[in-house]
Scaffold this active site. Structure first.
Site, PDB file in Angstrom:
ATOM      1  N   CYS A 100       0.789  -1.249   0.000  1.00 55.36           N
ATOM      2  CA  CYS A 100       0.000   0.000   0.000  1.00 55.36           C
ATOM      3  C   CYS A 100       0.811   1.284   0.000  1.00 55.36           C
ATOM      4  CB  CYS A 100      -0.922   0.071   1.208  1.00 55.36           C
ATOM      5  SG  CYS A 100      -1.933  -1.361   1.501  1.00 55.36           S
ATOM      6  N   HIS A 141      -2.098   6.853   4.131  1.00 56.73           N
ATOM      7  CA  HIS A 141      -0.985   5.900   4.237  1.00 56.73           C
ATOM      8  C   HIS A 141       0.377   6.448   3.851  1.00 56.73           C
ATOM      9  CE1 HIS A 141      -0.765   1.273   4.674  1.00 56.73           C
ATOM     10  NE2 HIS A 141      -0.955   1.886   5.821  1.00 56.73           N
TER      11      HIS A 141
HETATM   12 CA    CA Z   1      -3.030  -2.336  -0.600  1.00 59.84          CA
END
Ligand code: CA
Ligand code: NAG
Ligand code: NAG
Length: 610
Positions: free
Chosen positions: A166, A229
């Site tokens: 991610c 993120h």
């Molecule tokens: Ca991901």
């Protein structure tokens, strides 16, 4: 040429790879592994190698010896050189076309008489696999809206992410740069995946330009909905990096936590936290029920309506996470899929995307809104089949540099500009969304740094295929490269024997001997080579003694050599962890009277397992 992959009008254009076509570049040969090891920088990353150190004679003899002398190198070189002039002409033509479209920005691409650049919507999925969409052959065929989107737009079967995890993938998308350049990697271990859990100290460096930051120059209003993120400490807040609005979370929706050893993940509206997952935004692990996709849909709809009313161009980055474990869906979708809970999540997302596209149509702005759908990394087979998706015919999944880890579903939609029902064989990458977004806004990418993303508009609007390699990184190591239909693995690794023996398997049911290795295997001397057209599942390595192997590697070696020679790694951001930096007291917690007391600061090296 590099055998682009069978598009309508294959062309070769890429200024940054132009040098590989020259005779001088061809003579280069990557340094031997021994040399490379010696030249590791302070962080264990390969330093720029001095071009002088590779003399033409020694490098061609190095190439020759690596290809075990079966082929006569001079003959090869002659063929390459003879091809060059033709290539040059094509490149000049394309450069001209591109130059013209750069000069006029979006206007000649048919935006018409409007004075505004097109709106931009990126629909970024989390851990959704290439094989999860009906249009890519998922047998249950439960994605009618995404299939329709593809029918009205352009499908990209050869689209990639920049990393199988991610955080680095998202950092690459928003900066147009490989994680090794923008700092989203670790040097705590060789070829280890790293991300931004709560205890991470680092985040997106201020020195990086993010797409929304640059879009502001063209008057865009930018919103992120969902998972950020890229770091959760104050200096990494998305509103400090170009976004005007945010609804969502800084980390994954893992939990629930006890708020003592670890706080629950906050949910932000703009600058401040408005609650936490599990406490205020419930996710029921038992039933799989959560309303988050509906909430994220409403955020998108409200934002689009507001911007439309204000007549301001907008960038919506819809980074939702229902297909990341623990997968969830709202009540009306639970139990509706033939695929189980994961399929329920996909169905709700599909329905939501249908509603977003319909809204653009109803508001009369579909021809002035560029929409791109893709995913941040391959399906997490470790959670499959219950909580993970499908990577279709591809090998392994998330965390690995096999095709299942980085090949993504991708659809471009822009009615009136993209001819309906097209398939592009362009090798694309999430980093291209940065450059393409800028191009749509009539902006140029920053010229003071290496940008890995290319402008996809010639592929999307004119059906061109631009030759470019795809680099597959895992942490600080280039594991593999794709050139045309060929993919060469310089390193192979799925995960350690130790992890594997505990039942952690990134390639369940897919043991390919010597390929899905459980120790890090180096193949720099003689890379493992696959032809992805004939063998998309990477099951049949091409024989090293074959002519095909030599031809392919004569194309691949100079590209890799050039990449490594010019690579300047960024300062690694994912090395230091500290429990004191977790989401104990996010801004706004005072108002909610929900601030938690952080523990004593204890910085330490983060431990990355795989
Ligand atoms: Ca991901
Ligand atoms: C979802 O929203 C519905 C309707 O507001 C509510 O009844 C339900 O409890 C919510 N579910 C969760 C898990 O938050
Ligand atoms: C994979 O298969 C090979 C032989 O086909 C075997 O030697 C090896 O132990 C297998 N690996 C795993 C992890 O099962």
């Amino acid at each position: 040429m590099f055998g682009g992959g069978g598009g309508k009008s294959p062309v070769t254009w890429s200024p940054s790879y132009f040098p590989v076509l020259s005779r001088a570049r061809l003579a280069h040969c990557p340094a031997s592994p021994r040399l490379v090891r010696k030249s590791r920088g302070p962080h264990g990353v390969r330093r720029r190698e001095s071009p002088v150190s590779l003399s033409r004679r020694s490098s061609s003899s190095c190439l020759r010896s690596r290809l075990s002398g079966i082929l006569s190198p001079p003959a090869r070189y002659t063929r390459w050189t003879r091809r060059s002039p033709g290539v040059g002409v094509t490149m000049a033509t394309v450069a001209l076309v591109l130059g013209v479209s750069l000069l006029f920005g979006w206007a000649p691409l048919g935006a018409g008489a409007t004075s505004q650049p097109p709106n931009i919507v990126f629909l970024l999925m989390d851990d959704m696999g290439w094989g999860d969409l009906g249009v890519f052959g998922e047998p249950s065929r439960e994605t009618p809206h995404l299939d329709q989107m593809a029918a009205e737009g352009m499908l990209f079967p050869n689209f990639y992410t920049a990393n199988p995890l991610c955080s680095p993938s998202r950092a690459a998308l928003l900066t147009g740069r490989l994680p090794i350049r923008n700092g989203f990697y670790t040097t705590n271990g060789h070829a280890r995946n790293a991300y931004t859990p709560q205890e991470i100290v680092g985040g997106i460096p201020d020195s990086e330009f993010l797409l929304p930051e640059l879009l502001k120059k063209a008057g865009y209003v930018n919103k992120i909905v969902g998972k950020w993120h890229l770091g959760h400490r104050p200096q990494f807040h998305p509103l400090k990096h170009g976004f005007d609005e945010w609804f969502g979370s800084p980390n994954c929706h893992f939990g629930p936590y006890d708020n003592k050893a670890m706080p629950n993940i906050p949910v932000y509206r703009n600058w401040e936290m408005v609650g936490r997952f599990y406490e205020d935004f419930p996710i029921n692990h038992k039933t799989g029920e959560a309303n988050l996709t509906q909430i994220y849909l409403k955020e998108a709809v409200d934002f689009i309506k507001k911007q439309q009313a204000h007549q301001q161009p907008f960038f919506l980055y819809w980074a939702i996470d229902a297909t990341h474990a623990p997968v969830y869906a709202s009540k009306s979708f639970l139990g509706t899929s033939q695929r189980g809970r994961y399929g329920d999540a996909v169905r709700e997302i599909d329905d939501s995307i249908g509603k977003i596209l319909k809204l653009l149509q109803d508001l009369g702005i579909k021809e002035n809104t560029f929409v791109f759908f893709t995913s941040d990394n391959g399906a997490a087979l470790i959670s499959a089949p219950k909580e993970g998706g499908s990577n279709g015919p591809f090998l392994c999944g998330k965390q690995t540099t096999f095709e299942g880890g980085l090949r993504e579903p991708a659809i471009a939609w822009w009615p009136g500009h993209i001819p309906a029902g097209q398939v592009s064989h362009q090798l694309g990458n999430v980093m291209d969304l940065f450059t393409t977004g800028l191009s749509l806004a009539g902006l140029k990418p920053p010229s003071d740094r290496e940008i890995d993303g290319i402008d996809l508009l010639p592929a999307i609007v004119q059906g061109k295929v631009i030759d470019r390699p795809i680099f597959y990184y895992r942490g600080n190591e280039m594991m593999a490269v794709r050139v045309g239909q060929y993919k060469a693995h310089y390193w192979t690794w799925s995960n350690s024997w130790e992890e594997f023996s505990q039942g952690i398997d990134f390639c369940p049911g897919q043991n390919v001997s010597g390929v899905t290795t459980h120790s890090q295997e180096e193949h720099t001397n003689l890379p493992l080579l696959f032809h992805l057209g004939r063998d998309p599942g990477e099951r049949f390595p091409i024989r090293v003694s074959s002519l095909e192997y030599k031809d392919a590697l004569l194309r691949i070696f100079p590209i890799v050599e050039e990449h490594k020679r010019t690579l300047i790694p960024g300062e690694p951001q994912l090395n230091v962890c500290n429990p004191a930096v977790m989401n104990w007291a996010p801004p706004g917690c005072e108002k909610l009277r929900r601030c938690l007391t952080p523990p004593e600061s204890k910085p330490k090296k983060c431990f990355w397992l795989h």
